[in-house]
Design an enzyme around this catalytic site. Structure first.
Site, PDB file in Angstrom:
ATOM      1  N   CYS A 319      -4.142 -55.653  39.852  1.00 27.36           N
ATOM      2  CA  CYS A 319      -5.233 -55.030  39.187  1.00 27.36           C
ATOM      3  C   CYS A 319      -6.594 -54.883  40.081  1.00 27.36           C
ATOM      4  O   CYS A 319      -6.817 -56.102  40.829  1.00 27.36           O
ATOM      5  CB  CYS A 319      -5.784 -56.013  38.094  1.00 27.36           C
ATOM      6  SG  CYS A 319      -4.434 -55.773  36.728  1.00 27.36           S
ATOM      7  N   ARG A 418       0.743 -37.897  34.084  1.00 29.36           N
ATOM      8  CA  ARG A 418       0.200 -38.210  32.714  1.00 29.36           C
ATOM      9  C   ARG A 418      -1.357 -37.730  32.868  1.00 29.36           C
ATOM     10  O   ARG A 418      -1.880 -37.276  31.984  1.00 29.36           O
ATOM     11  CB  ARG A 418       0.312 -39.757  32.605  1.00 29.36           C
ATOM     12  CG  ARG A 418      -0.596 -40.183  31.523  1.00 29.36           C
ATOM     13  CD  ARG A 418      -0.120 -41.664  31.158  1.00 29.36           C
ATOM     14  NE  ARG A 418      -0.999 -42.353  30.628  1.00 29.36           N
ATOM     15  CZ  ARG A 418      -1.037 -43.550  30.352  1.00 29.36           C
ATOM     16  NH1 ARG A 418       0.010 -44.172  30.695  1.00 29.36           N
ATOM     17  NH2 ARG A 418      -1.927 -44.334  29.648  1.00 29.36           N
TER      18      ARG A 418
HETATM   19  N1  LIG Z   1      -4.628 -54.669  31.649  1.00 30.60           N
HETATM   20  C1  LIG Z   1      -5.358 -54.251  32.919  1.00 30.60           C
HETATM   21  O1  LIG Z   1      -6.182 -54.764  33.075  1.00 30.60           O
HETATM   22  C2  LIG Z   1      -5.158 -52.754  33.232  1.00 30.60           C
HETATM   23  C3  LIG Z   1      -4.078 -52.142  32.907  1.00 30.60           C
HETATM   24  N2  LIG Z   1      -3.972 -50.834  33.490  1.00 30.60           N
HETATM   25  C4  LIG Z   1      -2.858 -49.960  33.291  1.00 30.60           C
HETATM   26  O2  LIG Z   1      -2.867 -48.683  34.001  1.00 30.60           O
HETATM   27  C5  LIG Z   1      -2.227 -47.785  33.189  1.00 30.60           C
HETATM   28  C6  LIG Z   1      -3.443 -46.752  32.681  1.00 30.60           C
HETATM   29  O3  LIG Z   1      -4.330 -47.350  31.774  1.00 30.60           O
HETATM   30  P1  LIG Z   1      -5.652 -46.690  31.398  1.00 30.60           P
HETATM   31  O4  LIG Z   1      -6.400 -46.195  32.588  1.00 30.60           O
HETATM   32  O5  LIG Z   1      -6.481 -47.565  30.558  1.00 30.60           O
HETATM   33  O6  LIG Z   1      -4.892 -45.490  30.493  1.00 30.60           O
HETATM   34  P2  LIG Z   1      -5.547 -44.819  29.180  1.00 30.60           P
HETATM   35  O7  LIG Z   1      -4.707 -43.663  28.960  1.00 30.60           O
HETATM   36  O8  LIG Z   1      -5.623 -45.607  27.959  1.00 30.60           O
HETATM   37  O9  LIG Z   1      -6.981 -44.261  29.447  1.00 30.60           O
HETATM   38  C7  LIG Z   1      -7.378 -43.365  30.442  1.00 30.60           C
HETATM   39  C8  LIG Z   1      -8.494 -42.767  30.033  1.00 30.60           C
HETATM   40  O10 LIG Z   1      -8.171 -41.906  28.905  1.00 30.60           O
HETATM   41  C9  LIG Z   1      -9.045 -41.867  27.843  1.00 30.60           C
HETATM   42  N3  LIG Z   1      -8.231 -41.434  26.544  1.00 30.60           N
HETATM   43  C10 LIG Z   1      -7.291 -42.016  26.086  1.00 30.60           C
HETATM   44  N4  LIG Z   1      -6.746 -41.670  24.924  1.00 30.60           N
HETATM   45  C11 LIG Z   1      -7.366 -40.339  25.065  1.00 30.60           C
HETATM   46  C12 LIG Z   1      -7.479 -39.187  24.179  1.00 30.60           C
HETATM   47  N5  LIG Z   1      -6.341 -39.136  22.919  1.00 30.60           N
HETATM   48  N6  LIG Z   1      -8.452 -38.529  24.187  1.00 30.60           N
HETATM   49  C13 LIG Z   1      -9.266 -38.378  25.083  1.00 30.60           C
HETATM   50  N7  LIG Z   1      -9.424 -39.428  26.021  1.00 30.60           N
HETATM   51  C14 LIG Z   1      -8.601 -40.214  25.901  1.00 30.60           C
HETATM   52  C15 LIG Z   1      -9.522 -43.299  27.984  1.00 30.60           C
HETATM   53  O11 LIG Z   1     -10.688 -44.032  27.002  1.00 30.60           O
HETATM   54  C16 LIG Z   1      -9.696 -43.554  29.324  1.00 30.60           C
HETATM   55  O12 LIG Z   1     -10.991 -43.410  29.815  1.00 30.60           O
HETATM   56  C17 LIG Z   1      -1.820 -48.428  31.950  1.00 30.60           C
HETATM   57  O13 LIG Z   1      -0.397 -48.971  32.144  1.00 30.60           O
HETATM   58  C18 LIG Z   1      -2.396 -49.686  31.994  1.00 30.60           C
HETATM   59  O14 LIG Z   1      -1.766 -50.925  31.375  1.00 30.60           O
HETATM   60  C19 LIG Z   1      -4.805 -50.284  34.393  1.00 30.60           C
HETATM   61  C20 LIG Z   1      -6.051 -51.010  34.610  1.00 30.60           C
HETATM   62  C21 LIG Z   1      -6.124 -52.121  34.180  1.00 30.60           C
HETATM   63  O1  LIG Z   2      -6.081 -53.153  37.024  1.00 27.04           O
HETATM   64  C1  LIG Z   2      -4.961 -52.853  36.845  1.00 27.04           C
HETATM   65  N1  LIG Z   2      -4.504 -51.811  37.472  1.00 27.04           N
HETATM   66  C2  LIG Z   2      -3.124 -51.394  37.413  1.00 27.04           C
HETATM   67  O2  LIG Z   2      -2.819 -50.540  38.163  1.00 27.04           O
HETATM   68  C3  LIG Z   2      -2.025 -52.126  36.605  1.00 27.04           C
HETATM   69  N2  LIG Z   2      -0.945 -51.780  36.391  1.00 27.04           N
HETATM   70  C4  LIG Z   2      -0.703 -52.886  35.391  1.00 27.04           C
HETATM   71  N3  LIG Z   2      -1.731 -53.471  35.139  1.00 27.04           N
HETATM   72  C5  LIG Z   2      -1.735 -54.618  34.374  1.00 27.04           C
HETATM   73  O3  LIG Z   2      -1.154 -56.055  35.001  1.00 27.04           O
HETATM   74  C6  LIG Z   2      -0.337 -56.445  34.045  1.00 27.04           C
HETATM   75  C7  LIG Z   2       0.754 -57.288  35.096  1.00 27.04           C
HETATM   76  O4  LIG Z   2       0.065 -58.447  35.597  1.00 27.04           O
HETATM   77  P1  LIG Z   2       0.834 -59.456  36.576  1.00 27.04           P
HETATM   78  O5  LIG Z   2       1.423 -58.661  37.669  1.00 27.04           O
HETATM   79  O6  LIG Z   2      -0.364 -60.299  37.147  1.00 27.04           O
HETATM   80  O7  LIG Z   2       1.796 -60.126  35.915  1.00 27.04           O
HETATM   81  C8  LIG Z   2       0.459 -55.274  33.371  1.00 27.04           C
HETATM   82  O8  LIG Z   2       1.045 -55.823  32.279  1.00 27.04           O
HETATM   83  C9  LIG Z   2      -0.965 -54.444  33.088  1.00 27.04           C
HETATM   84  O9  LIG Z   2      -1.823 -54.960  32.022  1.00 27.04           O
HETATM   85  C10 LIG Z   2      -2.607 -52.982  35.809  1.00 27.04           C
HETATM   86  N4  LIG Z   2      -4.114 -53.503  36.004  1.00 27.04           N
END
Ligand SMILES: NC(=O)C1=CN([C@@H]2O[C@H](COP(=O)(O)OP(=O)(O)OC[C@H]3O[C@@H](n4cnc5c(N)ncnc54)[C@H](O)[C@@H]3O)[C@@H](O)[C@H]2O)C=CC1
Ligand SMILES: O=c1[nH]c(=O)c2[nH+]cn([C@@H]3O[C@H](COP(=O)(O)O)[C@@H](O)[C@H]3O)c2[nH]1
Ligand SMILES: [K+]
Length: 502
Positions: A319, A418
């Site tokens: 992340c 996506r």
């Molecule tokens: N757990 C974590 O800290 C993190 C996880 N990720 C991973 O990266 C991937 C992408 O995550 P996100 O960027 O949060 O994806 P997301 O698809 O939830 O959001 C992307 C953007 O689209 C907007 N959005 C979502 N649905 C919408 C709708 N129906 N209409 C209009 N706008 C909408 C959201 O508000 C956001 O700005 C996921 O697999 C996630 O788990 C990414 C960053 C941090």
């Molecule tokens: O900031 C982020 N950018 C990414 O590209 C990303 N991809 C996954 N995830 C999130 O990280 C989780 C896995 O974490 P670990 O490798 O520490 O187990 C996952 O389960 C997600 O919640 C992301 N977070």
């Protein structure tokens, strides 16, 4: 004015457990790691529980069908990644559901009047030479016999001959009952030197086949997570855009549970997605949501109807969300705060909503800390990405084996398209990295080691199950210097400790 939290937010490495009283019964063999996966009413049982508190991350480099099968064998569940076309994701789910887990619905069936030529054609198609002979040629028809490749000699039989001339007829077959458990089946298999045991119902209709070789694999995995048809359980990630098409396809493929995969779950998009599911499927479809890091986010998704809620923004190993967007919270604090909200919600409504700590597990002991702080299970990405069964490429780099591990927010993951959905949005910045992790062998051996550490610590805390751990756990913050004290120090280490699991 903005709200300021008075406490700094903490990570798992800043905590340790203080042992509680260990008594006679506190031995690892007595410890249960069973934990709820979906919400349930007070006094009732959840409709799905995990046998170990570990699920695999919704990521291209983690949760493919091969890893999903390996993890279900150990009692956990995978969430097949959603960053792929709907048909591809549904096909992965279907591959897990169709995998043999002891009892197999017969996929090669003939009637007594099927010709040898037709039977060979079927063999060519399925690759299975053991066939059930049923009255109507279906997998659940009245059983009339079995035929295997040992019953006929190709080149010596007429292709027009009928199956009934070669099959072992029903009266000469050893069969089990469809209600028999696998160990009873195995006794019959050994007693009668069989390779295949057909199981029939009270009307002598075929229910399943049990194969000798499958049973052996099953016995090595007493925790298998199976559905009511004895198939492995599997989950899948969805997004908040194409759910009207994706959800029906995944359900059709047999998915057991869904999760909305996002960095930020405190959004109207997630509530809308859950409402759509409730409107079309009621409570029969189970869906988790997230991620959140505070009580407000938890309560919002709880009220929206989520079956479980996932915690964690920016703590994952790949992340860079905190760096790029400045959002997030120390994972330990996030879990503690959300656990408080979950307990209050339970108190108020009588509904217990399981919570999952997602990301940032570096050492095995972080899992037990997360559980002690109130998480019902943890989601791991990096941990599983190191295994043979993970989808990433295995490479040799500088004399060591590594696997590829990349974030869902990295360009590599997002390239599938996506981010162009609907509004034609283009990616503007990355939120994850592409990396290597040290190759760690097979999932089974690693999970066994990890769960035995968890059980051992639970014994130190005098806990026989996870709820008891959560009631009894005593946690202390540690100072920076005591962290140094906790590692090997002031000695020259001879071998790098491989049980360290980093
Ligand atoms: N757990 C974590 O800290 C993190 C996880 N990720 C991973 O990266 C991937 C992408 O995550 P996100 O960027 O949060 O994806 P997301 O698809 O939830 O959001 C992307 C953007 O689209 C907007 N959005 C979502 N649905 C919408 C709708 N129906 N209409 C209009 N706008 C909408 C959201 O508000 C956001 O700005 C996921 O697999 C996630 O788990 C990414 C960053 C941090
Ligand atoms: O900031 C982020 N950018 C990414 O590209 C990303 N991809 C996954 N995830 C999130 O990280 C989780 C896995 O974490 P670990 O490798 O520490 O187990 C996952 O389960 C997600 O919640 C992301 N977070
Ligand atoms: K938000």
């Amino acid at each position: 004015m903005a709200t300021y939290y008075q406490e700094a937010s903490h990570t798992f490495s800043e905590y340790l457990l203080v042992p509680g009283l260990t008594e006679e019964q506190n031995i690892p063999q007595n410890v249960s790691l069973k934990t709820p996966l979906v919400k349930f009413r007070k006094g009732e049982e959840p409709s799905i529980s995990l046998n170990i508190p570990m699920v695999s991350a919704v990521m291209q480099s983690v949760s493919g069908d091969r890893l999903a099968i390996a993890l279900a064998k150990e009692g956990g569940i995978s969430f097949i990644f959603g960053s792929q076309p709907i048909a591809d994701q549904a096909a992965m789910v279907a591959r897990v559901k169709n995998y043999k887990a002891g009892y197999v619905p017969s996929d090669s069936n003939v009637t007594p009047d099927t010709t040898i030529a037709e039977m060979l054609e079927l063999l060519d198609k399925t690759g299975h030479s053991t066939m059930a002979v049923t009255e109507d040629g279906t997998a659940n028809g009245k059983l009339l016999g079995m035929i295997t490749s040992r019953d006929y000699r190709i080149g010596h039989v007429s292709l027009d001959a009928k199956v009934k001339e070669f099959m072992t007829p029903r009266e000469k077959l050893i069969v089990g009952r469809s209600t028999d458990n696998l160990s009873t089946c195995n006794d019959l298999i050994w007693e009668h030197k069989l390779n295949t045991l057909p199981l029939v119902d009270e009307n002598d209709h075929l229910a399943y086949l049990v194969f000798r070789k499958d049973y052996e694999s099953h016995k090595a995995h007493p925790n298998e997570l199976l559905d009511h048809e004895k198939r492995f359980m599997v989950g899948a990630g969805i997004n908040t855009r194409d759910y009207e098409e994706r959800v029906p396809a995944l359900l059709n493929a047999g998915v057991d549970i869904l999760v909305i995969d996002s960095s930020d779950g405190y959004t109207c998009w997630q509530a809308k997605t859950i409402h759509w599911i409730r409107e079309h499927y009621g409570d029969s479809v189970k869906i988790g949501a997230g991620n959140v890091v505070d009580p407000d986010g938890f309560n919002y998704l709880a009220d929206a109807g989520a079956d479980f809620i996932k915690i964690g923004i920016g703590g994952g190993s790949i992340c860079i969300t905190r760096e790029t967007k400045g959002i997030g919270r120390g994972q330990a604090t996030a879990v503690q705060e959300v656990a408080k909200a979950r307990d209050a919600y339970f108190e108020k409504t009588g509904t217990y909503i399981p919570i999952c700590s997602d990301g940032g597990i570096v050492y095995d002991y972080h899992i037990i800390l997360a559980l002690a702080m109130g998480a019902d299970f943890v989601m791991l990405g990096r941990y599983f990405s190191r295994f043979e069964e993970a989808p990433g490429e295995k490479l040799m780099i500088n004399g060591s084996y590594v696997k590829e591990y990349w974030g869902e927010g990295s360009n590599r993951a997002r390239n599938w398209g996506r981010y162009d959905l609907g509004q034609g949005r283009k990616l503007s910045f990355e939120e994850g990295v592409d990396s290597y992790v040290p190759y760690a062998g097979f999932l089974h051996d690693n999970v066994l080691m990890t769960t035995s550490k968890i059980k051992s610590t639970m014994c130190n805390c005098g806990a026989l199950d996870i709820p008891e751990l959560q009631r009894k756990a005593r946690l202390t913050l540690v100072s920076a210097t005591s962290i140094v004290e906790g590692g090997a120090h002031d000695v020259m280490v001879k071998h790098k400790d491989t049980s360290f699991n980093k």
